[in-house]
Motif scaffolding. Structure first.
Motif, short mmCIF file in Angstrom:
data_model
loop_
_atom_site.label_atom_id
_atom_site.label_comp_id
_atom_site.label_asym_id
_atom_site.label_seq_id
_atom_site.Cartn_x
_atom_site.Cartn_y
_atom_site.Cartn_z
N VAL A 1 5.08 0.74 -5.51
CA VAL A 1 4.65 -0.24 -4.52
C VAL A 1 4.29 0.50 -3.24
O VAL A 1 5.05 1.35 -2.78
CB VAL A 1 5.77 -1.27 -4.23
N PHE A 2 3.12 0.18 -2.69
CA PHE A 2 2.67 0.71 -1.41
C PHE A 2 2.61 -0.46 -0.44
O PHE A 2 1.79 -1.37 -0.63
CB PHE A 2 1.28 1.35 -1.53
N THR A 3 3.45 -0.48 0.59
CA THR A 3 3.49 -1.57 1.55
C THR A 3 3.14 -1.04 2.94
O THR A 3 3.83 -0.16 3.46
CB THR A 3 4.90 -2.21 1.59
N GLY A 4 2.06 -1.57 3.51
CA GLY A 4 1.67 -1.18 4.86
C GLY A 4 1.36 0.29 5.03
O GLY A 4 1.60 0.87 6.08
N CYS A 5 0.82 0.91 4.00
CA CYS A 5 0.53 2.35 4.04
C CYS A 5 -0.89 2.62 4.52
O CYS A 5 -1.77 1.77 4.41
CB CYS A 5 0.72 2.97 2.65
N LYS A 6 -1.10 3.82 5.01
CA LYS A 6 -2.40 4.28 5.46
C LYS A 6 -2.82 5.44 4.57
O LYS A 6 -1.99 6.29 4.23
CB LYS A 6 -2.29 4.75 6.91
N GLY A 7 -4.10 5.47 4.18
CA GLY A 7 -4.55 6.54 3.31
C GLY A 7 -5.99 6.94 3.54
O GLY A 7 -6.72 7.23 2.60
#
Length: 89
Positions: A66-72
């Protein structure tokens, strides 16, 4: 190999973390600017508010993550495997 690990507000340098194995881990507010994670494997792992900008994730494998509120911004994920992955916010 990491198992059942919690990393909070860590900045991991643009080091070679290729082939890292992380199982049942949680990364909160971590920064991995330009990290090289080729062929890394993440299973049952949560990325919460992490910055993966510029990371090299070519050939990495993510399962039940799960990726929550991530920047990439600028992250590379060519040939990455994603199975049962959820992206939120």
């Amino acid at each position: 190999e990491l198992r059942l690990a919690l990393l909070e507000n860590e900045t991991l340098p643009a080091a070679r973390l290729a082939e890292l194995r992380a199982y049942q881990c949680r990364l909160e507010g971590c920064r991995l600017p330009g990290a090289v994670l080729r062929r890394a494997e993440f299973v049952d792992t949560v990325f919460d508010r992490c910055d993966l900008s510029g990371a090299d994730l070519d050939g990495a494998y993510f399962s039940r993550c799960v990726f929550t509120g991530c920047k990439g911004v600028g992250a590379r994920m060519q040939q990455a495997g994603l199975k049962n992955v959820r992206l939120e916010r």
